[in-house]
Design an enzyme around this catalytic site. Structure first.
Site, PDB file in Angstrom:
ATOM      1  N   VAL A   1      10.341  50.351  85.449  1.00 55.97           N
ATOM      2  CA  VAL A   1      10.789  51.605  86.051  1.00 55.97           C
ATOM      3  C   VAL A   1      12.202  51.513  86.614  1.00 55.97           C
ATOM      4  O   VAL A   1      12.645  50.456  87.029  1.00 55.97           O
ATOM      5  CB  VAL A   1       9.833  52.042  87.175  1.00 55.97           C
ATOM      6  CG1 VAL A   1       8.516  52.457  86.590  1.00 55.97           C
ATOM      7  CG2 VAL A   1       9.642  50.932  88.197  1.00 55.97           C
TER       8      VAL A   1
ATOM      9  N   LYS B   1      10.415  42.194  78.409  1.00 52.80           N
ATOM     10  CA  LYS B   1      11.012  42.656  79.666  1.00 52.80           C
ATOM     11  C   LYS B   1      12.437  42.102  79.836  1.00 52.80           C
ATOM     12  O   LYS B   1      13.377  42.821  80.191  1.00 52.80           O
ATOM     13  CB  LYS B   1      10.127  42.213  80.832  1.00 52.80           C
ATOM     14  CG  LYS B   1      10.759  42.267  82.186  1.00 52.80           C
ATOM     15  CD  LYS B   1      10.912  43.691  82.666  1.00 52.80           C
ATOM     16  CE  LYS B   1      11.813  43.773  83.878  1.00 52.80           C
ATOM     17  NZ  LYS B   1      11.890  45.077  84.448  1.00 52.80           N
TER      18      LYS B   1
ATOM     19  N   CYS C   1      17.633  43.254  89.111  1.00 51.55           N
ATOM     20  CA  CYS C   1      17.074  42.991  87.778  1.00 51.55           C
ATOM     21  C   CYS C   1      18.127  42.555  86.768  1.00 51.55           C
ATOM     22  O   CYS C   1      18.072  41.447  86.258  1.00 51.55           O
ATOM     23  CB  CYS C   1      16.393  44.245  87.248  1.00 51.55           C
ATOM     24  SG  CYS C   1      15.199  44.890  88.387  1.00 51.55           S
TER      25      CYS C   1
HETATM   26  N1  SAJ Z   1      25.734  49.781  85.201  1.00 53.85           N
HETATM   27  C1  SAJ Z   1      27.008  49.791  84.644  1.00 53.85           C
HETATM   28  N2  SAJ Z   1      27.195  50.488  83.504  1.00 53.85           N
HETATM   29  C2  SAJ Z   1      26.200  51.187  82.898  1.00 53.85           C
HETATM   30  C3  SAJ Z   1      24.916  51.169  83.455  1.00 53.85           C
HETATM   31  C4  SAJ Z   1      24.708  50.451  84.612  1.00 53.85           C
HETATM   32  O1  SAJ Z   1      27.943  49.181  85.163  1.00 53.85           O
HETATM   33  O2  SAJ Z   1      26.456  51.807  81.860  1.00 53.85           O
HETATM   34  C5  SAJ Z   1      25.481  49.011  86.420  1.00 53.85           C
HETATM   35  C6  SAJ Z   1      24.933  49.864  87.552  1.00 53.85           C
HETATM   36  O3  SAJ Z   1      25.949  50.480  88.274  1.00 53.85           O
HETATM   37  C7  SAJ Z   1      24.182  48.834  88.372  1.00 53.85           C
HETATM   38  C8  SAJ Z   1      23.632  47.895  87.307  1.00 53.85           C
HETATM   39  O4  SAJ Z   1      24.421  48.099  86.160  1.00 53.85           O
HETATM   40  O5  SAJ Z   1      25.053  48.123  89.221  1.00 53.85           O
HETATM   41  C9  SAJ Z   1      22.175  48.087  86.988  1.00 53.85           C
HETATM   42  O6  SAJ Z   1      21.820  49.450  87.015  1.00 53.85           O
HETATM   43  P1  SAJ Z   1      20.826  50.134  85.963  1.00 53.85           P
HETATM   44  O7  SAJ Z   1      20.677  51.558  86.322  1.00 53.85           O
HETATM   45  O8  SAJ Z   1      21.273  49.841  84.592  1.00 53.85           O
HETATM   46  O9  SAJ Z   1      19.482  49.331  86.135  1.00 53.85           O
HETATM   47  P2  SAJ Z   1      18.466  49.003  87.347  1.00 53.85           P
HETATM   48  O10 SAJ Z   1      18.712  47.595  87.772  1.00 53.85           O
HETATM   49  O11 SAJ Z   1      18.487  50.039  88.409  1.00 53.85           O
HETATM   50  O12 SAJ Z   1      17.078  49.084  86.571  1.00 53.85           O
HETATM   51  C10 SAJ Z   1      16.901  48.297  85.386  1.00 53.85           C
HETATM   52  C11 SAJ Z   1      16.280  49.193  84.308  1.00 53.85           C
HETATM   53  N3  SAJ Z   1      16.345  48.535  83.012  1.00 53.85           N
HETATM   54  C12 SAJ Z   1      16.789  49.175  81.934  1.00 53.85           C
HETATM   55  O13 SAJ Z   1      17.211  50.299  81.937  1.00 53.85           O
HETATM   56  C13 SAJ Z   1      16.747  48.390  80.656  1.00 53.85           C
HETATM   57  C14 SAJ Z   1      14.844  49.504  84.686  1.00 53.85           C
HETATM   58  O14 SAJ Z   1      14.193  50.230  83.650  1.00 53.85           O
HETATM   59  C15 SAJ Z   1      14.079  48.194  84.944  1.00 53.85           C
HETATM   60  O15 SAJ Z   1      12.736  48.459  85.304  1.00 53.85           O
HETATM   61  C16 SAJ Z   1      14.759  47.509  86.097  1.00 53.85           C
HETATM   62  O16 SAJ Z   1      16.089  47.190  85.688  1.00 53.85           O
HETATM   63  C17 SAJ Z   1      13.966  46.271  86.451  1.00 53.85           C
HETATM   64  O17 SAJ Z   1      13.227  46.327  87.454  1.00 53.85           O
HETATM   65  O18 SAJ Z   1      13.988  45.302  85.699  1.00 53.85           O
END
Ligand code: SAJ
Length: 420
Positions: free
Chosen positions: A152, A203, A257
């Site tokens: 999630v 995962k 994550c």
């Molecule tokens: N980020 C970028 N560029 C992007 C996307 C994100 O720089 O294009 C950065 C964000 O600002 C943030 C980090 O990456 O600092 C992570 O953010 P995120 O929204 O990509 O992910 P999380 O950590 O909030 O949640 C992720 C999700 N994984 C995926 O989308 C594959 C979520 O579904 C997982 O459940 C979660 O990790 C987890 O618990 O593992």
């Protein structure tokens, strides 16, 4: 399956426990933190997540969710404890170990144990199952064990817990089938069954894919700056191709994550996971890149004051774990910059947080570090009056640069090398 014991009442455990409690199960939530238990007992979640308060309140009031400091006998045990990364980039499984050991005295024949915490491939089979076997029950025959990763997105946890597809990896087929029975009670997405190690790898692959993709975007940002073009425009156009989905560059990758999970693959196969490790390095470097840009922007200004806008790791959440803003603030302070920080969501932070106006008062550069919606609608006319030097560095491309320039700001956007 009537009674479920959820170990670890954090970002995943608490929403899962509450959803089960509102879907006909008797749930006992277990946590080692007394403060967390006291809050939940009053129907108050200790984390901010849309919809969670209503759900926890309903679950506690109905009597279906009880919280305890020790596990009780149950039909199913769900382990949702943290698996942090150690300084030498290995998974710290100590919480999984203590959670598994804590249920040994209450395990009974026919029980199902599900691990949800993110773990290196092989953990369920080679680490968890042997601990559970100490109960004297035969794993796979008398005691069923499965790995079911949470997937999630913070900020959308409740919606995604129900709507997302789930992957369940059993230690054997029967274990996977039993776990499916439980999740079918509330999951509306599809449920796929596989073996435990594949589910663990799935995962990790999901988050590693995202990390590597973001690293590529960050590298493109550096290249575009060098070439004098705008990476944001270039990515937007490239993504018009039906099979291209380049992620966004930014000030770094945070959260509990994505910056951690790739290391769980690398620790198993350090020689092979070259791209994975390089991507981690590229993303970890981004706050230093932002720091370089701040140096460029404030060159010649005596005792510059920097206002950091946004300290959580991403927009519209209160979570600051592994946040790139922490690294940047530390760097700035080490180099004797005066730093103020603001975040509309975060309540507790290792550096002082102040109101927006106070943060910008007499500042020489505002740095947008987080894409909170609120920052999109800042009024540059008003804010400009507060600042000593009208400069803004937008690392997330959330501002309307034209409007800010019109208000007299020097606007610098990470990844945009066009001459303004
Ligand atoms: N980020 C970028 N560029 C992007 C996307 C994100 O720089 O294009 C950065 C964000 O600002 C943030 C980090 O990456 O600092 C992570 O953010 P995120 O929204 O990509 O992910 P999380 O950590 O909030 O949640 C992720 C999700 N994984 C995926 O989308 C594959 C979520 O579904 C997982 O459940 C979660 O990790 C987890 O618990 O593992």
């Amino acid at each position: 399956m009537n009674k479920v014991c959820v170990l670890g009442l954090g970002y995943i455990g608490l929403p899962t426990a509450s959803i089960l409690a509102t879907h006909g199960f008797k749930v006992v939530g277990v946590d080692v933190n007394e403060k967390v238990l006291a809050k939940i007992r009053q129907g108050e979640p200790h984390i901010r997540e849309p919809g969670l308060k209503t759900l926890v309140e309903a679950a506690v009031k109905s009597g279906s969710l009880l919280v305890r400091s020790q596990p009780e006998p149950a039909d199913v045990f769900i382990i949702a404890v943290p698996t942090p990364v150690t300084p030498d980039k290995k998974a710290d499984l100590s919480f999984v170990k203590s959670a598994a050991e804590s249920i040994l005295p209450v395990l009974e024949a026919g029980n199902l144990v599900i691990l949800e915490s993110t773990c290196p491939p092989g953990t369920t089979k080679e680490f968890l199952a042997p601990i559970l076997a100490q109960s004297g029950l035969e794993v796979g025959k008398e005691l069923f064990v499965a790995y079911c990763p949470e997937r999630v997105l913070p900020g959308k946890i409740l919606k995604e817990l129900i709507g997302n597809d789930r992957v369940i990896g059993g230690i054997n087929r029967e274990s996977a089938e039993k776990a499916k029975e439980l999740y079918s009670a509330f999951v509306e997405g599809e449920i796929f069954l596989t073996d435990a190690t594949t589910a663990e790898m799935v995962k990790l692959m999901e988050n590693t894919y995202r990390d590597v993709n973001i690293a590529l975007a960050n590298e493109f940002a550096l290249i575009c700056e060098e070439l004098g073009i705008d990476v944001w425009k270039a990515i937007e156009l490239a993504n018009r191709h039906p099979r291209v989905n380049i992620h966004k560059p930014g000030p770094g990758v945070g959260g509990h994550c994505i910056p951690i999970d790739p290391w769980f693959i690398a620790e198993k196969v350090p020689q092979i996971a070259r791209l994975i490790k390089l991507s981690r390095q590229i993303n970890d470097k981004q706050p230093y890149r932002v720091f370089d840009l701040v140096i460029q922007l404030t060159r010649g200004i005596p005792s510059p004051k920097i206002a950091i806008l946004g300290v959580s790791y991403k927009g519209n959440v209160d979570d600051t774990r592994e946040s790139p803003a922490k690294v940047l603030i530390q760097l700035l302070k080490e180099h004797e910059y005066t730093v103020t920080a603001h975040d509309p969501y975060v309540e507790e932070f290792e550096h002082e947080l102040v109101g927006l106006e106070e943060a910008l008062h007499n500042a020489d550069c505002a740095v947008i570090m987080t894409d909170h919606d609120q920052y999109r609608y800042l009024d540059p006319e008003d804010l400009g009056k507060l600042m000593r030097t009208k400069q803004v560095l937008d690392t997330r491309r959330v501002l309307n640069a034209e409007a800010w320039r019109k208000a007299g700001f020097h606007v610098r956007i990470l990844g945009n090398g066009e001459k303004a």
